[in-house]
Scaffold this motif. Structure first.
Motif: not given
Length: 135
Positions: A73-78, A85-98, A100-101
């Motif tokens: 997930s770290a690679a996908a979010l990176g 743009g909006g993809w970076a915002v989505l990545a930041r939201v994704g990083r809110w989740f732990p 391991p999850l």
């Protein structure tokens, strides 16, 4: 290719992975990302360089950026963050989740990707226009 380009290693026979690479290419206006199939000589060399396992069946996309390798997930979010743009915002939201999850969900999809999305007999080949972005 810009000096700040990042490298995405992907499963070259996975339809989901190939679709993701095509998505990144389409949304990467700055041509920041370069690509290599995990099965290729360049992909294998990068796995060795970053001391990552080279399983017979790849289980993660890998992002090589700023001298580090990121998986799952770290690679996908990176990668999404790098699109801006909006993809970076989505990545930041994704990083809110732990992590391991996030990684558990990533691994679930990765484990079933061939069954759900199919696979090719050979690695996807880029068009001549895109060839310069592949290692």
């Amino acid at each position: 290719m810009p000096a700040s380009s990042h490298i995405v290693l992907f499963d070259g026979v996975c339809n989901l992975c190939n679709g993701f690479v095509q998505f990144v290419i389409e949304h990467d206006a700055a041509a920041r990302f370069r690509f290599a199939a995990l099965q290729s000589a360049a992909g294998q060399a990068l796995l060795r360089e970053y001391r990552l396992p080279a399983p017979p069946e790849p289980d993660s996309v890998v992002l090589v950026a700023d001298g580090q390798a990121y998986t799952h997930s770290a690679a996908a979010l990176g990668i999404l963050a790098g699109l801006g743009g909006g993809w970076a915002v989505l990545a930041r939201v994704g990083r809110w989740f732990p992590r391991p999850l996030r990684d558990a969900v990533y691994r679930l999809i990765a484990r079933h990707r061939y069954r759900w999305f199919g696979r090719q007999e050979a690695c996807w080949l880029p068009t001549p226009e895109l060839k310069a972005r592949f290692l």
